[in-house]
Design a protein around this motif. Structure first.
Motif, short mmCIF file in Angstrom:
data_model
loop_
_atom_site.label_atom_id
_atom_site.label_comp_id
_atom_site.label_asym_id
_atom_site.label_seq_id
_atom_site.Cartn_x
_atom_site.Cartn_y
_atom_site.Cartn_z
N GLU A 196 -1.26 7.07 -7.83
CA GLU A 196 -2.02 7.16 -6.58
C GLU A 196 -2.54 8.57 -6.30
O GLU A 196 -3.63 8.77 -5.76
N ALA A 199 0.86 -1.18 0.00
CA ALA A 199 0.00 0.00 0.00
C ALA A 199 0.89 1.23 0.00
O ALA A 199 2.08 1.16 0.37
N LEU A 227 -6.22 10.06 -4.86
CA LEU A 227 -6.34 10.87 -3.65
C LEU A 227 -7.01 12.20 -3.94
O LEU A 227 -7.85 12.66 -3.15
N TYR A 253 -6.36 2.62 -6.52
CA TYR A 253 -7.65 2.90 -5.88
C TYR A 253 -7.41 3.32 -4.44
O TYR A 253 -6.36 3.04 -3.85
N SER A 254 -8.39 4.04 -3.90
CA SER A 254 -8.33 4.53 -2.53
C SER A 254 -9.75 4.68 -2.01
O SER A 254 -10.63 5.09 -2.77
N PRO A 255 -10.02 4.34 -0.74
CA PRO A 255 -9.08 3.76 0.23
C PRO A 255 -8.82 2.30 -0.09
O PRO A 255 -9.48 1.72 -0.95
N THR A 256 -7.86 1.72 0.64
CA THR A 256 -7.54 0.32 0.44
C THR A 256 -7.80 -0.45 1.73
O THR A 256 -7.35 -0.04 2.80
N SER A 276 -4.08 10.13 3.02
CA SER A 276 -4.78 8.85 2.96
C SER A 276 -3.86 7.83 2.30
O SER A 276 -2.73 8.14 1.96
N ALA A 277 -4.38 6.64 2.14
CA ALA A 277 -3.60 5.57 1.52
C ALA A 277 -4.26 5.14 0.22
O ALA A 277 -5.45 5.39 -0.03
N ALA A 278 -3.47 4.51 -0.63
CA ALA A 278 -3.96 3.99 -1.90
C ALA A 278 -3.19 2.72 -2.21
O ALA A 278 -2.20 2.40 -1.55
N GLN A 279 -3.66 2.00 -3.21
CA GLN A 279 -2.92 0.83 -3.67
C GLN A 279 -2.71 0.92 -5.17
O GLN A 279 -3.64 1.18 -5.93
#
Length: 429
Positions: A291, A192, A295, A230-233, A207-210
């Protein structure tokens, strides 16, 4: 506020799209921009890598903030030059950008900060590197120390493949970037990407993404700069978030400050999330691409005050609001990417895609020629979409992809498969 945005890819289009929504923006300059960005501001005939020209433009236009998208000008000291000219810059100094430009330096910082990461060895010569490999277990991870456009990593399944990668890198495949290599322990888990704004002292979590690095469905094929995100993961739980901030982001920023290279800008932390929590795969000194695009689709707050606050060391007390919706992104790339590919093919249907529910198309590698939109890069378009769920966001993104008429392009058809596989009754690729 007058802003100069440096870069011309999909990441920069997404940043410009978000910055342009700010009520505090009075003028947006783009160096060099792209066909998608030109509707948002004034494009300048200045290459992103031309540090002298960027500093000159920032002075002449009397901008209040320079926002740097790509890593190359940061590595070349753009932020340092702007600081000398008393122009705020969102992006780290060359010394702080070493977190990305030298993987060996990043490992040193992790060790000093106590940030968990893979065990490793550093090598300039093939003999010691080969000996080290024979004390490891497959698969073997070989990395070029310096910048290699996202392609300086090989995960070898056999010793023969690992030996070949060592020879290839040290023979100069990436020039000075692979004059030194790292051989790392292979980390088990799920990857991630986590992002945080930094002002040299404080950390404001984003935030996080993958990301999806492999070129083809099922995570097959060569590594690329990223084929979707994509986000969130789901793998990035609240507990993992807290661990990442407390064990990695804050200690690393504190260590950089202690060393006299305070980190200002966005810190990208590539993570491997396994049974023992998050561990650092790599750092980037800028927003990840693609990513960032996901976001920006989810960020509800005005981004411009936060970027300026990071640049001038004033993030204290700031917060950002995020949409509960998910965002997905599919990269449309030229056939042959990341290998040899042709430029110059015509693209139609982008406006039709933009009219679909939740869809925004960001330009990554395009140019205009005689009124037509032309493919001019490897990764050409970023089709993004939002939705109430990850599945809805993905379905909308692929509807956008299907609206684009570009036979010379291709994409992966399994973006977000890990998240979708977590749904009841679902299967992986």
């Amino acid at each position: 506020m007058k802003v100069l945005l440096v870069g011309g890819g999909g990441r920069e289009h997404a940043l410009g799209w978000k910055i342009a929504q700010s009520p505090r923006l009075s003028k947006l300059y783009l160096a060099p921009g792209n066909p998608g960005l030109k509707a948002l501001g004034e494009t300048l005939p200045v290459a992103a890598e031309d540090v002298d020209a960027i500093v000159k433009a920032a002075r002449e236009k009397a901008v209040d903030l320079v926002v740097v998208g790509p890593e190359t000008p940061l590595a070349a000291g753009l932020a340092d030059r702007l600081a000398a000219a008393d122009i705020p810059c969102f992006g780290p100094s060359a010394a702080a950008a070493r977190l990305e430009t030298s993987k060996a330096f990043a490992k040193e910082i992790c060790a000093a900060a106590g940030a968990p990461t893979a065990a490793y060895g550093r090598f300039h010569e093939a003999g010691p590197a080969r000996a080290f490999l024979r004390a490891q277990r497959a698969p073997y991870v070989i990395k070029a120390d310096g910048l290699a456009a996202g392609k300086g990593v090989v995960i070898a399944e056999t010793l023969a493949e690992a030996d070949a990668a060592v020879d290839d890198f040290l023979a100069g495949r990436f020039g000075a970037a692979s004059a030194e290599i790292l051989i790392e322990e292979f980390m088990e888990g799920e990857e991630a990407s986590f992002f945080a704004l930094c002002d040299g002292e404080r950390v404001l979590p984003l935030s996080a993404a993958q990301d999806h690095k492999r070129a083809f469905d099922g995570d097959e094929g060569p590594n690329t700069g990223g084929m979707g995100a994509y986000s969130p993961t789901p793998v990035f739980t609240d507990e993992i978030r807290e661990q990442t901030i407390a064990r990695i982001a804050e200690p690393v920023v504190a260590e950089m400050r202690r060393r006299g290279a305070p980190y200002r800008g966005v810190l990208y932390i590539g993570l491997m999330i396994g049974a023992d929590g998050p561990r650092v795969v790599e750092f980037n000194a800028r927003f990840g691409d693609p990513e960032c695009q996901a976001l920006m689709r989810r960020l509800e707050s005005d981004i411009l005050p936060a970027l300026y606050a990071a640049a001038v060391g004033d993030l204290a007390g700031r917060t950002l609001d995020w949409s509960d919706e998910a965002a997905a992104l599919v990269v449309l790339a030229a056939k042959g990417y990341p290998g040899a590919y042709e430029k110059g093919s015509r693209i139609r249907g982008v406006e039709a895609a933009n009219r679909l529910p939740g869809v925004v198309v960001f330009h990554a590698g395009t140019e205009e020629r005689d009124g037509a939109l032309i493919a001019a890069g490897g990764r050409v378009l970023n089709v993004t979409a939002t939705g109430a769920t990850i599945r809805e966001a993905v379905e909308r993104a692929y509807a956008g992809v299907d609206a684009v008429d570009w036979p010379e392009g291709f994409c992966r058809r399994d973006i977000a498969w890990r998240a979708l596989a977590r749904e009841p009754g679902a299967r992986g690729p």
